[in-house]
Write an enzyme that holds these catalytic residues in place. Structure first.
Site, PDB file in Angstrom:
ATOM      1  N   THR A  51       0.842  -1.196   0.000  1.00  4.43           N
ATOM      2  CA  THR A  51       0.000   0.000   0.000  1.00  4.43           C
ATOM      3  C   THR A  51       0.877   1.245   0.000  1.00  4.43           C
ATOM      4  OG1 THR A  51      -1.718  -1.176   1.209  1.00  4.43           O
ATOM      5  CG2 THR A  51      -1.837   1.215   1.217  1.00  4.43           C
TER       6      THR A  51
ATOM      7  N   GLU B 113      -0.188  -1.222  14.194  1.00  7.01           N
ATOM      8  CA  GLU B 113      -0.913  -1.399  12.941  1.00  7.01           C
ATOM      9  C   GLU B 113      -2.277  -2.042  13.173  1.00  7.01           C
ATOM     10  OE1 GLU B 113      -0.335  -4.137   8.901  1.00  7.01           O
ATOM     11  OE2 GLU B 113       1.411  -3.325   9.950  1.00  7.01           O
TER      12      GLU B 113
END
Length: 377
Positions: free
Chosen positions: A160, A242
């Site tokens: 990403t 995360e």
């Protein structure tokens, strides 16, 4: 719902983020979905607003805040119905740049952290490979020392921000041991480093996702983050930040899906009355809300435990598995209540349903997370 962890400063931050989203994201993000990226100008505006350095040192432009403040940001960010925008930001703030915060030395932070906080240097984290995802120890990319450089060879997948990032935190094998992995800061334009395909995804349409290739990529030895061979542990540590951010994203998607469903069923007429008059619909929505509130409370509890210095691996593994499955359940239920309109591309509930699917996969698949938790009983 009331939240005992929120302070007045947290509420102020959340309101600032929500105003930003209403003004600069929601009116334009449908076009970003078609473009496959979030404009860099928007990310710079977020940096200028102080959103990109919440956890980082004030000397580099950060706010020096704690995990609860960071969660307040992710929570408000997830009020957007555009998952591609949300993940573009969260990868930069919670998944990539923390590697520099935790593992970087003073010179490395002075070089890159100010631009990261200002939104001028966008970051990506490159761990996943064609044959190694949740199994970080299975990665095959290598980095060998050659004088005052390391030479990196290998490929990364599903990265990403992979197309448009400026700085990549790359995990590569540096020894023979299973966990002999190191983290390197690699700048775009470094010889031997190239961006491969821009990947087409089912959801997260406005986040750019790419393959990365390293072919005898020479990186200065000064770009090694932390100690050689200790990158596996850095990745494991950062997974906790995360996964809390991904849980916040999942909970936000649940809240938005429930809101959209309530708006729809209270106005949509069927068989002479609003859908809301159907007991089965009311009860299923109430149960979705109950599960979402419980998951939200657990998310805040995990962030609070971070501020107290607790070992949170088991809690966060359970949280990630719970929220990754719940968001798929809730968005599918709310989509169902929209009938045929819920299957039309471009409607918010369809987008939420589509974007939710990856939250049970990315950042640690549900099955891996449950096994991580079970090992700690």
């Amino acid at each position: 719902m009331s939240n005992t962890y929120l302070t007045e400063d947290h509420e102020l931050l959340r309101e600032q983020v929500r105003r930003f989203i209403a003004r600069e994201v929601e009116p334009h993000a449908a076009q970003w979905e078609r473009d496959g990226m979030v404009p860099r100008s928007v990310l710079r505006h977020m940096g200028e607003a102080g959103f990109f350095g919440l956890m980082y040192e004030p000397e580099y432009g950060g706010a020096g805040a704690d995990a609860l403040t960071n969660l307040a940001f992710a929570d408000a960010l997830s009020d957007s119905t555009f998952g591609g925008f949300i993940i573009t930001v969260l990868v930069h703030t919670d998944m990539a740049s923390p590697h520099l915060h935790h593992g970087g030395n003073a010179a490395q932070k002075a070089r890159w952290m100010p631009g990261i906080c200002r939104g001028e240097t966008i970051t990506a984290v490159a761990v996943t490979e064609p044959g190694a995802g949740s199994d970080v120890a299975g990665l095959r990319s290598t980095a060998r020392r050659d004088g005052d450089h390391y030479v990196i060879d290998g490929s990364k997948l599903f990265i990403t921000n992979g197309v448009h990032a400026d700085l990549y935190f790359v995990a590569a094998r540096t020894g023979e041991g299973k966990r002999d992995i190191s983290i390197f800061a690699v700048e775009k334009g470094t010889p031997g480093f190239s961006v491969g395909r821009s990947l087409d995804k089912t959801g997260w349409r406005s986040s750019d996702t790419a393959e990365l290739h390293f072919d005898a990529c020479r990186v200065p030895a000064s770009h090694l983050l932390g100690m050689e061979h200790k990158g596996f542990y850095a990745v494991m540590k950062n997974f906790q930040t995360e996964r809390i951010a991904l849980a916040a994203m999942a909970v936000g998607h649940c809240r938005q899906a429930i809101r959209l469903a309530l708006e729809h069923v209270t106005t949509r007429q069927a068989f002479g009355a609003p859908l809301w008059d159907k007991q089965a619909i009311r009860q299923r929505l109430a149960m979705c809300d109950a599960k979402t509130r419980a998951a939200e409370a657990y998310t805040w509890h995990c962030a609070w435990r971070v501020t107290q210095g607790h070992d949170i691996v088991q809690d966060v593994s359970l949280l990630k598995s719970l929220t990754g499955e719940l968001v798929n359940e809730v968005t599918a239920t709310c989509q169902q209540f929209h009938g045929g309109m819920g299957f039309m591309t471009g409607t918010p509930v369809e987008r939420l349903w589509r974007d939710a699917r990856v939250l049970g996969i990315g950042g640690g698949a549900t099955e891996v997370m449950l096994d991580e938790a079970a090992k700690r009983y």
